[in-house]
Design a protein around this motif. Structure first.
Motif, mmCIF file in Angstrom:
data_model
loop_
_atom_site.group_PDB
_atom_site.id
_atom_site.type_symbol
_atom_site.label_atom_id
_atom_site.label_comp_id
_atom_site.label_asym_id
_atom_site.label_seq_id
_atom_site.Cartn_x
_atom_site.Cartn_y
_atom_site.Cartn_z
ATOM 1 N N LEU A 1 26.283 52.203 57.791
ATOM 2 C CA LEU A 1 27.409 51.278 57.649
ATOM 3 C C LEU A 1 28.438 51.851 56.689
ATOM 4 O O LEU A 1 28.083 52.430 55.666
ATOM 5 C CB LEU A 1 26.908 49.922 57.137
ATOM 6 N N ASP A 2 29.689 51.666 57.021
ATOM 7 C CA ASP A 2 30.794 52.122 56.177
ATOM 8 C C ASP A 2 30.954 51.136 55.023
ATOM 9 O O ASP A 2 31.324 49.976 55.245
ATOM 10 C CB ASP A 2 32.076 52.201 57.004
ATOM 11 N N GLN B 1 26.826 53.555 81.410
ATOM 12 C CA GLN B 1 25.886 52.457 81.654
ATOM 13 C C GLN B 1 24.711 52.537 80.688
ATOM 14 O O GLN B 1 24.248 51.510 80.184
ATOM 15 C CB GLN B 1 25.381 52.476 83.093
ATOM 16 N N VAL B 2 24.233 53.734 80.416
ATOM 17 C CA VAL B 2 23.143 53.907 79.466
ATOM 18 C C VAL B 2 23.577 53.423 78.082
ATOM 19 O O VAL B 2 22.823 52.726 77.388
ATOM 20 C CB VAL B 2 22.668 55.377 79.431
ATOM 21 N N ALA B 3 24.796 53.753 77.683
ATOM 22 C CA ALA B 3 25.308 53.306 76.385
ATOM 23 C C ALA B 3 25.356 51.777 76.320
ATOM 24 O O ALA B 3 24.958 51.175 75.307
ATOM 25 C CB ALA B 3 26.692 53.895 76.129
ATOM 26 N N THR B 4 25.817 51.154 77.389
ATOM 27 C CA THR B 4 25.875 49.689 77.437
ATOM 28 C C THR B 4 24.476 49.091 77.354
ATOM 29 O O THR B 4 24.252 48.109 76.633
ATOM 30 C CB THR B 4 26.579 49.223 78.733
ATOM 31 N N GLU B 5 23.526 49.686 78.057
ATOM 32 C CA GLU B 5 22.150 49.199 78.031
ATOM 33 C C GLU B 5 21.546 49.339 76.632
ATOM 34 O O GLU B 5 20.844 48.434 76.160
ATOM 35 C CB GLU B 5 21.296 49.939 79.055
ATOM 36 N N ASP C 1 29.545 52.594 66.083
ATOM 37 C CA ASP C 1 30.508 53.663 66.325
ATOM 38 C C ASP C 1 30.326 54.104 67.784
ATOM 39 O O ASP C 1 29.232 54.513 68.182
ATOM 40 C CB ASP C 1 30.222 54.813 65.361
ATOM 41 N N GLN C 2 31.375 54.000 68.571
ATOM 42 C CA GLN C 2 31.274 54.298 69.999
ATOM 43 C C GLN C 2 30.947 55.767 70.269
ATOM 44 O O GLN C 2 30.255 56.075 71.239
ATOM 45 C CB GLN C 2 32.558 53.891 70.719
ATOM 46 N N ARG C 3 31.423 56.653 69.420
ATOM 47 C CA ARG C 3 31.087 58.081 69.603
ATOM 48 C C ARG C 3 29.596 58.317 69.379
ATOM 49 O O ARG C 3 28.972 59.078 70.115
ATOM 50 C CB ARG C 3 31.917 58.948 68.667
ATOM 51 N N GLU C 4 29.047 57.664 68.369
ATOM 52 C CA GLU C 4 27.617 57.822 68.088
ATOM 53 C C GLU C 4 26.776 57.202 69.204
ATOM 54 O O GLU C 4 25.779 57.773 69.637
ATOM 55 C CB GLU C 4 27.266 57.198 66.737
ATOM 56 N N LEU C 5 27.187 56.036 69.673
ATOM 57 C CA LEU C 5 26.473 55.388 70.772
ATOM 58 C C LEU C 5 26.500 56.272 72.017
ATOM 59 O O LEU C 5 25.484 56.454 72.687
ATOM 60 C CB LEU C 5 27.091 54.017 71.058
#
Length: 89
Positions: free
Chosen positions: A8-9, A50-54, A74-78
């Motif tokens: 967490l930031d 889809q994998v990221a969403t799951e 963080d979307q890049r990390e996900l």
């Protein structure tokens, strides 16, 4: 195997969240690891998005609803985690 870690930031946390930062990071990391393991075991050729969403859905399902509602990874990390699941399949 993919080992996600949530950090967490501190600049975005309230004073209460700052005090709980360590345990909260541990809880989020644990939920994301469990979600990643589940999605990885059930993976059957889905695209990375889809994998990221799951992974995100499963992570939130493993958290208390108040924490889940506020969890915005963080979307890049996900995406990195999702790409690793696809790559390792």
């Amino acid at each position: 195997m993919v080992e996600p870690h949530v950090t967490l930031d501190p600049n975005t946390l309230s004073p209460v969240e700052q005090k709980l930062r360590g345990p909260l990071e541990d809880q989020l990391t644990s939920a994301m690891k469990a979600a990643t393991d589940k999605v990885s075991h059930e993976y059957s050729g889905e695209p990375v998005d889809q994998v990221a969403t799951e992974i995100l859905d499963e992570t939130r399902a493993g958290l208390h609803h108040d924490i889940a509602e506020g969890f915005v990874p963080d979307q890049r990390e996900l995406r990195r985690v999702a790409e690793a699941v696809v790559r390792e399949a």
